[in-house]
Design a protein around this motif. Structure first.
Motif, PDB file in Angstrom:
ATOM      1  N   UNK A 100       4.251 -20.515  44.811  1.00 52.48           N
ATOM      2  CA  UNK A 100       2.606 -21.050  44.611  1.00 52.48           C
ATOM      3  C   UNK A 100       1.777 -20.329  44.685  1.00 52.48           C
ATOM      4  N   UNK A 101       0.479 -19.990  44.523  1.00 54.90           N
ATOM      5  CA  UNK A 101      -0.417 -19.662  45.416  1.00 54.90           C
ATOM      6  C   UNK A 101      -1.842 -20.166  45.167  1.00 54.90           C
ATOM      7  N   UNK A 102      -2.410 -20.128  46.097  1.00 56.86           N
ATOM      8  CA  UNK A 102      -3.494 -21.703  46.653  1.00 56.86           C
ATOM      9  C   UNK A 102      -4.826 -20.411  45.965  1.00 56.86           C
ATOM     10  N   UNK A 103      -5.627 -20.909  44.885  1.00 59.65           N
ATOM     11  CA  UNK A 103      -6.612 -20.260  44.336  1.00 59.65           C
ATOM     12  C   UNK A 103      -7.910 -21.173  44.058  1.00 59.65           C
ATOM     13  N   UNK A 104      -9.184 -19.961  44.893  1.00 60.94           N
ATOM     14  CA  UNK A 104     -10.661 -20.656  44.844  1.00 60.94           C
ATOM     15  C   UNK A 104     -10.916 -20.435  43.758  1.00 60.94           C
ATOM     16  N   UNK A 105     -11.366 -22.028  43.157  1.00 64.22           N
ATOM     17  CA  UNK A 105     -12.555 -21.974  42.115  1.00 64.22           C
ATOM     18  C   UNK A 105     -14.236 -22.734  42.207  1.00 64.22           C
ATOM     19  N   UNK A 110     -10.494 -24.282  32.916  1.00 58.44           N
ATOM     20  CA  UNK A 110     -10.882 -23.756  32.347  1.00 58.44           C
ATOM     21  C   UNK A 110     -12.011 -22.139  33.038  1.00 58.44           C
ATOM     22  N   UNK A 111     -11.421 -20.937  32.825  1.00 57.27           N
ATOM     23  CA  UNK A 111     -11.707 -20.551  34.160  1.00 57.27           C
ATOM     24  C   UNK A 111     -13.005 -18.882  33.322  1.00 57.27           C
ATOM     25  N   UNK A 112     -13.845 -18.271  34.201  1.00 52.38           N
ATOM     26  CA  UNK A 112     -14.039 -17.327  33.846  1.00 52.38           C
ATOM     27  C   UNK A 112     -13.716 -16.615  35.530  1.00 52.38           C
ATOM     28  N   UNK A 130     -14.412 -12.829  41.760  1.00 52.74           N
ATOM     29  CA  UNK A 130     -14.532 -14.558  41.852  1.00 52.74           C
ATOM     30  C   UNK A 130     -14.016 -14.988  40.589  1.00 52.74           C
ATOM     31  N   UNK A 131     -13.525 -16.175  40.760  1.00 52.23           N
ATOM     32  CA  UNK A 131     -13.503 -16.986  39.710  1.00 52.23           C
ATOM     33  C   UNK A 131     -13.952 -18.732  39.865  1.00 52.23           C
TER      34      UNK A 131
END
Length: 116
Positions: free
Chosen positions: A35-40, A62-64, A82-83
């Motif tokens: 598992x990854x902790x992703x900052x959005x 939904x991300x860019x 950045x996400x």
């Protein structure tokens, strides 16, 4: 692109500078072998879409992916990523039109009109 996972944290909306730029961070923990902790980041008018979400909920976002170049005073070039999130929805939410999400079987078909 889309990513799925469980909300680990949601920050309060923060305002930066005098131009009214706002940003709200969400940390998503992916559901995979590692598992990854992703900052959005949600910015400007997208900050408010997080008001109805809570820590622990499973969501699809939904991300860019944004990238930028920066040079320091010694002209050394650095790159930053950045996400940014542009939509979010609950994975286990209830929908009138989606029987897979609700777990209800589809209504039985009327076989009286079959041509054979």
């Amino acid at each position: 692109m889309e990513i799925k996972g469980k909300i680990k944290s949601i920050d309060e909306t923060k305002e930066y500078g005098s131009n009214g730029f706002t940003k709200r961070d969400l940390v998503l923990t992916t559901d995979e072998q590692y598992p990854q902790n992703i900052l959005v980041e949600f910015v400007q008018d997208k900050c408010d879409v997080l008001n109805t979400y809570n820590v622990g909920e499973e969501v699809k976002i939904g991300i860019n992916i944004k990238g930028r170049e920066w040079s320091n005073k010694d002209n050394q070039v650095k790159y930053f990523n950045s996400i940014q999130g542009w939509f979010i929805e609950k994975v286990n939410g209830v929908s009138d039109n989606d029987t897979q999400i609700t777990g209800n079987p589809p209504p039985p078909k009327n076989n009286d009109d079959l041509p054979f």
